[in-house]
Scaffold this motif. Structure first.
Motif, mmCIF file in Angstrom:
data_model
loop_
_atom_site.group_PDB
_atom_site.id
_atom_site.type_symbol
_atom_site.label_atom_id
_atom_site.label_comp_id
_atom_site.label_asym_id
_atom_site.label_seq_id
_atom_site.Cartn_x
_atom_site.Cartn_y
_atom_site.Cartn_z
ATOM 1 N N GLU A 1 79.263 52.108 58.904
ATOM 2 C CA GLU A 1 78.671 50.933 59.544
ATOM 3 C C GLU A 1 79.621 49.737 59.458
ATOM 4 O O GLU A 1 79.768 48.969 60.420
ATOM 5 N N VAL A 2 80.252 49.546 58.302
ATOM 6 C CA VAL A 2 81.211 48.452 58.163
ATOM 7 C C VAL A 2 82.393 48.658 59.106
ATOM 8 O O VAL A 2 82.873 47.704 59.738
ATOM 9 N N GLN A 3 82.828 49.887 59.230
ATOM 10 C CA GLN A 3 83.939 50.174 60.150
ATOM 11 C C GLN A 3 83.530 49.909 61.600
ATOM 12 O O GLN A 3 84.341 49.426 62.401
ATOM 13 N N ILE A 4 82.272 50.202 61.916
ATOM 14 C CA ILE A 4 81.755 49.877 63.248
ATOM 15 C C ILE A 4 81.792 48.364 63.463
ATOM 16 O O ILE A 4 82.209 47.880 64.533
ATOM 17 N N ALA A 5 81.394 47.633 62.446
ATOM 18 C CA ALA A 5 81.442 46.166 62.550
ATOM 19 C C ALA A 5 82.877 45.679 62.762
ATOM 20 O O ALA A 5 83.116 44.737 63.537
ATOM 21 N N LYS A 6 83.826 46.294 62.085
ATOM 22 C CA LYS A 6 85.237 45.923 62.270
ATOM 23 C C LYS A 6 85.679 46.168 63.705
ATOM 24 O O LYS A 6 86.399 45.344 64.304
ATOM 25 N N ALA A 7 85.258 47.307 64.267
ATOM 26 C CA ALA A 7 85.617 47.609 65.655
ATOM 27 C C ALA A 7 84.973 46.608 66.605
ATOM 28 O O ALA A 7 85.614 46.147 67.568
ATOM 29 N N GLN A 8 83.723 46.275 66.358
ATOM 30 C CA GLN A 8 83.046 45.270 67.199
ATOM 31 C C GLN A 8 83.770 43.930 67.129
ATOM 32 O O GLN A 8 83.936 43.245 68.149
ATOM 33 N N HIS A 9 84.213 43.582 65.945
ATOM 34 C CA HIS A 9 84.949 42.322 65.769
ATOM 35 C C HIS A 9 86.274 42.361 66.534
ATOM 36 O O HIS A 9 86.661 41.377 67.192
ATOM 37 N N LYS A 10 86.955 43.499 66.479
ATOM 38 C CA LYS A 10 88.264 43.609 67.121
ATOM 39 C C LYS A 10 88.177 43.522 68.650
ATOM 40 O O LYS A 10 89.118 43.069 69.298
ATOM 41 N N ILE A 11 87.049 43.965 69.198
ATOM 42 C CA ILE A 11 86.911 43.860 70.657
ATOM 43 C C ILE A 11 86.316 42.507 71.053
ATOM 44 O O ILE A 11 86.036 42.263 72.229
#
Length: 374
Positions: free
Chosen positions: A332-342
């Motif tokens: 979930e944290v990694q998903i948040a990182k991806a959302q932040h990067k886009i």
């Protein structure tokens, strides 16, 4: 006169039957040498060995196509595999095959081999291959001899490490000026850090240094290079195709084999990374045909090496597909990182807050949330 014609016809039919039988006998008498690392068989210390998954998949291709198989290692005798899942269907099939297991438990030493006995050689990967196979001069000679007698040389994953010092009669390296691949530097840095510090060389770098025309696909996706009776595969997911290409190179039409879940899953991931959004629907339509958790783990690792907006989005798509099935706060944290990067900070914050609703002390989520400026 009529009887004479009938006799001639019968003789012709008999000759055709005999000829076809001889061709069949020749194809089923072809023998392939499978080479595995023996480095894992060390007393009193942990050491990497060979990949049983790769061995099993390749052997089943050869068995299914009626090829005879010998197994060799540098020292001969017993060899040690790296950790693997014996419940996998392909591993089960090999583990319950007493004839091949007997050969695997008592491998031939490369020093006792004769190249004339083999139509081809297949070198199995595993981290152990980086340690003992490149130093084995007997193996180098067998590979060169098989190749120079018009045989086939194939290797997968770390198996091409056995090729880096193989020279032909004219003094040139076997891989020079040929398309070649193997476990890439990027894959090594993501998945091979435990033993990489002990390697004498990085496989990709050494193959390039020897003049090979190195080619590859994205991390852990199937890629096979074929040129002049040399067949090399990038990683474990390339195993079946490498073995099948060897069969084809021997002039045999390969028999179709049922696909394996892990290979299907990586094939689906390759489709998605290639821009085929139908892959998402295929997974949703038949989730039992794929390893959904592996899709999520791939997306997790893919984000670690992603550099473009498109790659960030691919990673997010893969992780989101597995989000419910995995239910893992690290994912979930990694998903948040991806959302932040886009550029979607609000989505990232929502994801983090959902984690904290059930795990209020989960530090990675707290740390990332504190850095978001909404």
């Amino acid at each position: 006169m009529q009887n004479a014609k009938q006799l001639i016809f019968i003789l012709l039919v008999l000759l055709l039957i005999i000829a076809n039988t001889e061709v069949l006998a020749k194809s089923t008498d072809l023998k392939v040498l499978m080479v595995v690392s023996g480095y894992g068989q060390q007393q009193g210390k942990e050491a990497p060995g060979y990949e049983f998954n790769e061995f099993a998949k390749a052997y089943l291709v050869f068995k299914h196509n009626n090829l005879l198989v010998d197994i060799a290692s540098p020292q001969g005798g017993s060899v040690e595999a790296d950790r693997y899942d014996p419940s996998k269907l392909y591993n089960q099939e090999v583990l319950t095959d007493p004839s091949i297991m007997a050969k695997l438990d008592n491998t031939l030493s490369t020093a006792q081999l004769t190249a004339d006995d083999y139509a081809g050689v297949f070198i199995v990967g595993g981290k152990g291959a980086m340690f003992d196979l490149p130093k084995d001069t007997s193996l180098q000679q067998i590979i060169a001899d098989i190749y120079q007698q018009q045989g086939i040389v194939a290797a997968v994953c770390h198996g091409p490490a056995a090729l880096v010092d193989v020279k032909l009669a004219d003094g040139s390296y076997l891989v020079a000026n040929k398309a070649v691949n193997g476990f890439t530097n990027q894959e090594e840095n993501l998945f091979g850090t435990k033993w990489m510090k002990d390697f004498a060389f990085m496989l990709e770098d050494k193959l390039v240094e020897r003049g090979g025309k190195f080619q590859s696909s994205d991390i852990m996706l199937e890629h096979v290079a074929v040129e002049e009776r040399l067949i090399t595969g990038q990683n474990p997911s390339s195993t079946v195709v490498v073995a099948t290409e060897l069969v084809k190179s021997l002039g045999i039409k390969p028999k179709p084999l049922a696909s394996y879940e892990d290979d299907r899953t990586l094939g689906l991931i390759a489709q998605l990374l290639g821009g085929d959004l139908n892959a998402v629907q295929a997974l949703k339509n038949a989730p039992d045909q794929y390893n959904i958790k592996f899709v999520g783990m791939y997306g997790y690792q893919y984000l670690e090496k992603a550099k473009s907006q498109q790659e960030y989005q691919h990673a997010l798509t893969l992780m989101t597909l597995a989000q419910v099935a995995m239910n893992n706060p690290k994912l979930e944290v990694q998903i948040a990182k991806a959302q932040h990067k886009i550029g979607d900070k609000h989505a990232a914050a929502d994801t983090l807050n959902k984690i904290l609703a059930t795990k209020p002390d989960f530090k990675p989520a707290l740390d990332m949330l504190s850095t978001l400026s909404l």
